[in-house]
Design a protein around this motif. Structure first.
Motif, mmCIF file in Angstrom:
data_model
loop_
_atom_site.group_PDB
_atom_site.id
_atom_site.type_symbol
_atom_site.label_atom_id
_atom_site.label_comp_id
_atom_site.label_asym_id
_atom_site.label_seq_id
_atom_site.Cartn_x
_atom_site.Cartn_y
_atom_site.Cartn_z
ATOM 1 N N GLY A 133 0.809 -1.207 0.000
ATOM 2 C CA GLY A 133 0.000 0.000 0.000
ATOM 3 C C GLY A 133 0.844 1.258 0.000
ATOM 4 N N LYS A 134 1.924 1.258 0.773
ATOM 5 C CA LYS A 134 2.845 2.402 0.793
ATOM 6 C C LYS A 134 3.499 2.586 -0.560
ATOM 7 N N ASN A 135 3.898 1.501 -1.210
ATOM 8 C CA ASN A 135 4.517 1.610 -2.532
ATOM 9 C C ASN A 135 3.548 2.163 -3.564
ATOM 10 N N ILE A 136 2.294 1.723 -3.514
ATOM 11 C CA ILE A 136 1.293 2.244 -4.443
ATOM 12 C C ILE A 136 1.141 3.746 -4.271
ATOM 13 N N ASN A 137 1.115 4.188 -3.032
ATOM 14 C CA ASN A 137 0.972 5.617 -2.762
ATOM 15 C C ASN A 137 2.168 6.401 -3.292
ATOM 16 N N ASP A 138 3.385 5.848 -3.117
ATOM 17 C CA ASP A 138 4.593 6.527 -3.598
ATOM 18 C C ASP A 138 4.617 6.604 -5.123
ATOM 19 N N ILE A 139 4.264 5.518 -5.781
ATOM 20 C CA ILE A 139 4.279 5.500 -7.248
ATOM 21 C C ILE A 139 3.250 6.475 -7.809
ATOM 22 N N ALA A 140 2.035 6.438 -7.273
ATOM 23 C CA ALA A 140 0.988 7.342 -7.759
ATOM 24 C C ALA A 140 1.365 8.799 -7.519
ATOM 25 N N SER A 141 1.996 9.088 -6.389
ATOM 26 C CA SER A 141 2.408 10.459 -6.100
ATOM 27 C C SER A 141 3.473 10.925 -7.071
ATOM 28 N N ALA A 142 4.412 10.030 -7.405
ATOM 29 C CA ALA A 142 5.475 10.404 -8.347
ATOM 30 C C ALA A 142 4.931 10.610 -9.756
ATOM 31 N N ILE A 143 3.978 9.782 -10.163
ATOM 32 C CA ILE A 143 3.421 9.891 -11.509
ATOM 33 C C ILE A 143 2.638 11.183 -11.676
ATOM 34 N N THR A 144 1.924 11.602 -10.652
ATOM 35 C CA THR A 144 1.023 12.755 -10.766
ATOM 36 C C THR A 144 1.622 14.034 -10.198
ATOM 37 N N ASP A 145 2.925 14.038 -9.963
ATOM 38 C CA ASP A 145 3.576 15.235 -9.418
ATOM 39 C C ASP A 145 3.924 16.189 -10.559
ATOM 40 N N PHE A 146 2.926 16.801 -11.133
ATOM 41 C CA PHE A 146 3.151 17.761 -12.214
ATOM 42 C C PHE A 146 2.029 18.786 -12.223
ATOM 43 N N ARG A 147 2.272 19.888 -12.897
ATOM 44 C CA ARG A 147 1.282 20.933 -13.050
ATOM 45 C C ARG A 147 0.672 20.821 -14.446
ATOM 46 N N PRO A 148 -0.435 21.516 -14.692
ATOM 47 C CA PRO A 148 -1.020 21.436 -16.041
ATOM 48 C C PRO A 148 -0.042 21.945 -17.087
ATOM 49 N N ILE A 149 0.211 21.097 -18.090
ATOM 50 C CA ILE A 149 1.210 21.437 -19.099
ATOM 51 C C ILE A 149 0.580 21.700 -20.470
ATOM 52 N N GLY A 150 -0.732 21.551 -20.578
ATOM 53 C CA GLY A 150 -1.394 21.829 -21.842
ATOM 54 C C GLY A 150 -1.502 23.312 -22.107
#
Length: 449
Positions: A76-93
């Motif tokens: 569960g901790k790993n899932i949270n870390d991976i999802a946080s890393a993937i979505t750590d961005f601002r709108p780029i469109g």
């Protein structure tokens, strides 16, 4: 003027009967597709692991109740870390135009997009979408118009859907869903919500006496998502007529590509009425396609047609985005991020439980008593974990109470436990994601140096 849509243009009984027959067939086809996909991996098991409720489910053949139920939530901790890393961005469109006359509109649209991103918490919803996909193999983001937010002004919103609540109809590829013939969204809504949304059919929307088709599917095929059952949770007592925790019904939205042509000699209005007085309805001239942007059918409990008309979204696509983070050529839903880590997680937990059991035996060792030297009352009151206990013995009657010394654990036990943890992080890719996250935090000067 009265409301006009295709349901009103044809006699209700025959038309609705034929349409519902087609809808039921389509739902069964989509359900069979999802059921076949569900056999490749146990999604319910994945959800229990990351939710931390694995220890409360005791299956046949598992250790007795006196064994410790300790469970580590590393996955569960790993899932949270991976999802946080993937979505750590601002709108780029960004919207651009080659015509200077539209620069003002472009600036407004770009500001609206950024405002939508922050005011609607899209970054958080993107993280939830990634978590859903990492655990359940695939996640769907349904783009809906929510008229209730912003004090009734409404706005576009993202609804995260479980892959078992989205039924593809004849998909042509395993990458996306837009090339499919159609898609079915099923959910469980309150009766009051449905009656407010479809007032003309309000009297026909009834609560399901048996808890809904979703419960039947869950019992038979185990492909219903937990979200479908949440509103209907109550005691195990038999349901009586009208006795529901929250009156709910099964809601279906079917988006389908329909090449039907207006073969009459008169133009037809497609969409909610009155004719010509709806912002997304349209007229269809004779010989023209009835549903150039696709068709939407809304059904309650698979026995009442609530709406039948054109796709309200001008883009003409299914209002849903399929996210499969680990696709495979033989699977439409792909593979979860924890599929390869579950065996190591189970083995590691079994070792930890054994270590805890060994510690408990060392703290409270077993006892061996000579029945000639120790009476039954003394044996019942004796606690081997009590510090500084005192006993009187009669050597002539025997050895009395003897504490059983636990066997020392082999050295490889702790080594294997560490290796299981390392392999979990390796196969889930969490180490790479953490390294990438740290790299993104470095400044340009640090990178050049």
């Amino acid at each position: 003027r009265t409301t006009r849509n295709p349901v009103d243009l044809i006699p209700s009984s025959d038309y609705e009967h034929d349409l519902l027959k087609w809808v039921i067939t389509a739902v069964q086809e989509g359900e069979s597709f999802v059921f076949a996909e569900n056999q490749l991996e146990d999604i319910d098991e994945n959800i229990r692991i990351v939710s931390g409720d694995w220890k409360r489910l005791r299956r046949d053949g598992e250790p007795q109740i006196y064994r410790t139920t300790y469970t580590q939530s590393r996955i569960g901790k790993n899932i949270n870390d991976i999802a946080s890393a993937i979505t750590d961005f601002r709108p780029i469109g960004e919207i651009r135009t080659e015509n200077e006359a539209y620069d003002g509109q472009v600036d407004i649209l770009n500001k609206l997009m950024k405002a939508w991103w922050y005011t609607m918490d899209i970054d958080l919803k993107m993280q939830l979408l990634c978590k859903q996909s990492l655990v359940t193999r695939t996640a769907y983001a349904q783009i809906v118009w929510n008229p209730n937010i912003h004090n009734g002004l409404g706005d576009l919103d993202l609804v995260i859907r479980d892959p078992r609540d989205v039924l593809p109809l004849r998909p042509n590829s395993k990458v996306g869903i837009q090339d499919a013939l159609g898609v079915v969204f099923r959910s469980r809504n309150t009766v009051n919500w449905g009656r407010a949304r479809y007032p003309e059919q309000a009297h026909r929307i009834q609560a399901n006496q048996d808890g809904g088709m979703a419960n039947i599917w869950a019992a038979k095929a185990m492909i219903s998502s937990p979200q479908l059952d949440y509103l209907d949770r109550q005691s195990s007592k038999p349901k009586e007529a009208g006795n529901y925790a929250i009156p709910t019904y099964d809601h279906y939205e079917i988006y389908v590509k329909d090449n039907s042509i207006n073969r009459s000699r008169q133009r037809k209005w497609v969409g909610p009425g009155p004719e010509g007085d709806n912002f997304w309805g349209y007229w269809v001239e004779p010989g023209e396609p009835l549903y150039p942007r696709g068709r939407l059918i809304v059904v309650a409990n698979l026995n009442v047609v609530l709406f039948d008309g054109g796709n309200p979204y001008w883009h003409g696509m299914f209002p849903v985005i399929k996210l499969t983070l680990d696709p495979w050529p033989w699977s439409f839903l792909g593979k979860s991020a924890i599929a390869d880590a579950k065996d190591d997680w189970k083995a590691g937990n079994e070792i930890r439980r054994g270590v805890f059991d060994a510690i408990r035996k060392a703290i409270k060792p077993g006892i061996i008593a000579n029945k000639q030297a120790v009476n039954r009352e003394t044996l019942a009151r004796f606690d081997s974990s009590e510090p500084g206990f005192k006993l009187k013995i009669n050597p002539a009657a025997g050895n009395g109470i003897v504490l059983e010394q636990p066997q020392p654990l082999p050295d490889y036990v702790m080594v294997m436990m560490d290796k299981y943890d390392q392999n979990i992080d390796h196969v889930m890719g969490v180490l790479d994601m953490r390294a990438l996250s740290q790299l993104q935090q470095l400044s340009a000067v640090d990178i050049e140096s």
